[in-house]
Write an enzyme that holds these catalytic residues in place. Structure first.
Site, short mmCIF file in Angstrom:
data_model
loop_
_atom_site.label_atom_id
_atom_site.label_comp_id
_atom_site.label_asym_id
_atom_site.label_seq_id
_atom_site.Cartn_x
_atom_site.Cartn_y
_atom_site.Cartn_z
N ARG A 98 0.82 -1.22 0.00
CA ARG A 98 0.00 0.00 0.00
C ARG A 98 0.85 1.27 0.00
O ARG A 98 0.36 2.34 -0.31
CB ARG A 98 -0.95 -0.01 1.20
CG ARG A 98 -2.15 -0.93 1.01
CD ARG A 98 -3.03 -0.99 2.23
NE ARG A 98 -2.47 -1.83 3.27
CZ ARG A 98 -3.07 -2.08 4.43
NH1 ARG A 98 -4.24 -1.54 4.69
NH2 ARG A 98 -2.50 -2.87 5.31
N LYS A 194 -15.61 7.14 -2.05
CA LYS A 194 -15.53 7.28 -0.59
C LYS A 194 -14.73 8.51 -0.20
O LYS A 194 -13.83 8.96 -0.92
CB LYS A 194 -14.91 6.04 0.05
CG LYS A 194 -13.44 5.83 -0.22
CD LYS A 194 -12.93 4.58 0.47
CE LYS A 194 -11.46 4.33 0.13
NZ LYS A 194 -10.96 3.08 0.71
#
Length: 312
Positions: A98, A194
């Site tokens: 990530r 989001k």
């Protein structure tokens, strides 16, 4: 084993559950490796059998990240110093993926750093699965075989024989992955937009597309605290979805994830077993990727293409 195999498979301490299944698929015993821990937390590894000239496959996911990564680096270094023929790191879950870009000033790019550490330790090849971003393969100066858990997840989803299916991505960043699932299943795609308050905390989710009277399948690569996936599922039920299921490659499921999933409107959440699940959530299901990894090892050993491993 009557006839000596051309390769040996060894496991890190936290990935033995998966390595045992891989070795069963390959029809050979797991290599003998020992790890000694000292009272100050330091540890060392050593091989209990000769590996000179042998091709070795070292299976280790990086969870919890730091100790398992260091253990893998020591396994690679020990194999190099023991004159192994080739050293292949099998990392079903690459835990630093990530951190793949500089998304704000003065931050590290962890995925590139780990790639450099593995290369410096002496790895010859990396076999991994569902990196957070495909371009991380370019961080390595050695061959990378990038596998996909879709080869076990998609057949399971098809076996459910759901009507009115629609695939959804819980965020815009996962739209490419979700789109490949939708194409394979021959169904529409919806997206979620989001807004985060901070890392691991979702403020709101807006559904882009119509989910009314649909059986929704949310597709992601990692579920960590499950905030995004459960918020998306609850919003889809609110907008009239018949059911919502989720599937993801890596079952991180940390912190409040178990409680969130259990209390959410998710019917179930399906993972690969790249990371073992020790929680108590009744909605979690795991499918093994041992066969996928074993066949990849077999094909590499035989100098065969691994392309048939991919279904999308």
């Amino acid at each position: 084993m009557n006839e000596q195999s051309s390769f040996l498979v060894f496991s890190g301490s936290k990935t033995k559950y998966l390595t045992e299944k891989i070795c069963q698929e390959l029809g050979q015993p797991m290599g003998k490796l020992n790890l000694i821990r000292f009272s100050d937390g330091e540890f060392t590894v050593y091989y209990e059998e000769c590996i000179r000239g042998r091709d070795v496959y070292l299976v280790q996911s990086t969870f919890p990240n730091t100790d398992n990564l260091m253990e893998l680096l020591l396994m690679i270094d020990a194999a190099k110093r023991a004159s192994a023929g080739t050293i292949n790191a099998v990392i079903p879950y690459f835990g630093w993926a990530r951190q793949d870009r500089k998304d704000r000033p003065r931050v590290s790019i962890g995925a590139k750093l780990i790639a450099d550490l593995l290369t410096a330790a002496g790895v010859d090849r990396v076999i991994t699965m569902d990196l957070h971003a495909d371009q991380i393969q370019g961080f390595f100066d050695v061959p990378v075989d990038h596998l996909y858990a879709s080869s076990v997840l998609l057949p399971y989803l098809q076996s459910l024989r759901l009507d009115d299916v629609i695939v959804a991505s819980p965020d815009v960043g996962g739209s490419k992955r979700a789109n490949t699932f939708a194409k394979y299943l021959g169904c529409p795609l919806v997206l979620c937009n989001k807004t985060r308050v901070r890392a691991n905390e979702v403020e709101s989710i807006r559904i882009i597309g119509d989910v009314k009277d649909k059986n929704v399948i949310l597709v992601d690569d990692i579920v960590d605290t499950a905030g995004t996936i459960t918020t998306a599922a609850d919003e889809m039920i609110r907008q009239g979805a018949k059911s919502v299921r989720a599937c993801a490659s890596h079952c991180v499921m940390s912190g409040p994830a178990d409680e969130r999933v259990e209390k959410s409107n998710l019917a179930e959440i399906v993972f690969s077993d790249s990371i073992p699940y020790h929680g108590t959530c009744t909605k979690v299901k795991q499918l093994t990727v041992a066969g996928l990894l074993a066949e990849t090892i077999r094909r590499i050993d035989n100098d065969e293409s691994i392309s048939p491993q991919y279904i999308i």
